[in-house]
Design a protein around this motif. Sequence first.
Motif, PDB file in Angstrom:
ATOM      1  N   LYS A  73      29.196  34.148 -79.132  1.00 46.57           N
ATOM      2  CA  LYS A  73      28.223  35.261 -79.433  1.00 46.57           C
ATOM      3  C   LYS A  73      27.177  34.888 -78.398  1.00 46.57           C
ATOM      4  O   LYS A  73      26.971  34.029 -77.970  1.00 46.57           O
ATOM      5  N   GLU A 104      31.081  39.177 -86.515  1.00 49.10           N
ATOM      6  CA  GLU A 104      30.267  40.304 -87.377  1.00 49.10           C
ATOM      7  C   GLU A 104      29.865  40.064 -88.514  1.00 49.10           C
ATOM      8  O   GLU A 104      28.804  40.403 -89.179  1.00 49.10           O
ATOM      9  N   LYS A 105      30.379  38.856 -89.322  1.00 43.62           N
ATOM     10  CA  LYS A 105      30.123  38.130 -90.680  1.00 43.62           C
ATOM     11  C   LYS A 105      28.583  37.415 -90.291  1.00 43.62           C
ATOM     12  O   LYS A 105      27.690  37.678 -91.113  1.00 43.62           O
ATOM     13  N   LEU A 115      29.912  44.074 -79.991  1.00 43.38           N
ATOM     14  CA  LEU A 115      31.097  44.022 -80.839  1.00 43.38           C
ATOM     15  C   LEU A 115      32.169  44.844 -80.040  1.00 43.38           C
ATOM     16  O   LEU A 115      33.442  44.349 -79.910  1.00 43.38           O
ATOM     17  N   GLU A 116      31.925  46.101 -79.897  1.00 41.80           N
ATOM     18  CA  GLU A 116      32.719  46.904 -79.044  1.00 41.80           C
ATOM     19  C   GLU A 116      33.381  46.362 -77.730  1.00 41.80           C
ATOM     20  O   GLU A 116      34.320  46.390 -77.560  1.00 41.80           O
ATOM     21  N   TYR A 150      26.507  38.246 -88.008  1.00 39.42           N
ATOM     22  CA  TYR A 150      25.658  39.179 -87.561  1.00 39.42           C
ATOM     23  C   TYR A 150      25.176  39.856 -88.831  1.00 39.42           C
ATOM     24  O   TYR A 150      23.707  40.264 -88.899  1.00 39.42           O
ATOM     25  N   LYS A 151      25.992  40.140 -89.712  1.00 43.27           N
ATOM     26  CA  LYS A 151      25.688  40.925 -91.133  1.00 43.27           C
ATOM     27  C   LYS A 151      24.561  39.999 -91.819  1.00 43.27           C
ATOM     28  O   LYS A 151      23.720  40.458 -92.508  1.00 43.27           O
ATOM     29  N   ILE A 155      36.344  38.163 -83.909  1.00 40.16           N
ATOM     30  CA  ILE A 155      35.212  39.579 -84.146  1.00 40.16           C
ATOM     31  C   ILE A 155      34.668  39.612 -85.415  1.00 40.16           C
ATOM     32  O   ILE A 155      33.393  40.055 -85.648  1.00 40.16           O
ATOM     33  N   GLN A 156      35.589  39.469 -86.196  1.00 39.63           N
ATOM     34  CA  GLN A 156      35.379  39.747 -87.922  1.00 39.63           C
ATOM     35  C   GLN A 156      34.485  38.369 -88.191  1.00 39.63           C
ATOM     36  O   GLN A 156      33.335  38.350 -88.831  1.00 39.63           O
ATOM     37  N   ILE A 194      23.997  45.075 -81.305  1.00 45.66           N
ATOM     38  CA  ILE A 194      25.032  44.185 -82.064  1.00 45.66           C
ATOM     39  C   ILE A 194      26.567  45.163 -82.141  1.00 45.66           C
ATOM     40  O   ILE A 194      27.471  44.440 -81.680  1.00 45.66           O
ATOM     41  N   ARG A 195      26.307  46.249 -82.755  1.00 49.27           N
ATOM     42  CA  ARG A 195      27.576  46.972 -82.468  1.00 49.27           C
ATOM     43  C   ARG A 195      28.170  47.307 -81.085  1.00 49.27           C
ATOM     44  O   ARG A 195      29.267  47.452 -81.072  1.00 49.27           O
TER      45      ARG A 195
END
Length: 199
Positions: free
Chosen positions: A192, A69-70, A127-128, A72-73, A65-66, A123-124
Amino acid sequence: STLVLYFRQLALVLFLSYNSIFQSAFAQEETKSDKNEKVSFPAAVIDMKLVLAKSSAFMTLQKEIQKLEKGYKEEIKNEKDLLNKEKEKILAQKSVLSAEEFKEKEDKFRQNVNKTQGKVEKIRRELESTMAKGMQIIQKEAVKHMKEIAKKEGYLLVFDANTTVISADRINISNIVVEKLNKSLPKIQVEKKKEKKVD
């Protein structure tokens, strides 16, 4: 949070409505000799938070997940940088553009901003959702092992250790579940989601 929501529902994870058997088990134990140190109790406890913390699958899920997230950021940062450049370009052209032309560029810029904001929200949610699905897989596997242990040992009830005060560590099956869980489900892989191209 998502984790709290899942494990609140595990206060009584395994409940079998065999009251007559339950009462019979207690009656038999009361008639046993006091010299018998080993007392058979038809219930056990499990600390699902501990099981989760020691689960290798949960650890890999967090890392995945991290990682997502990275990525996506970085993606969103690039889009924001482009938006900032676009904004500076529009403002620099304001003096040479007519009011109508400037408004047209400004409206288009706002549309792009809204599009990026919508993407961030999407995206949020993804991820959830990915985290929740991974948790469901781990929880299902843990409960499967818990039921197998309860059946083998003759436990009629399995309580959540975080909501039940029982001092007997020997009826806490948390570590046994962790050991079996890590063997049957050592890791979880997430991917992803690919963006659907719109013609």
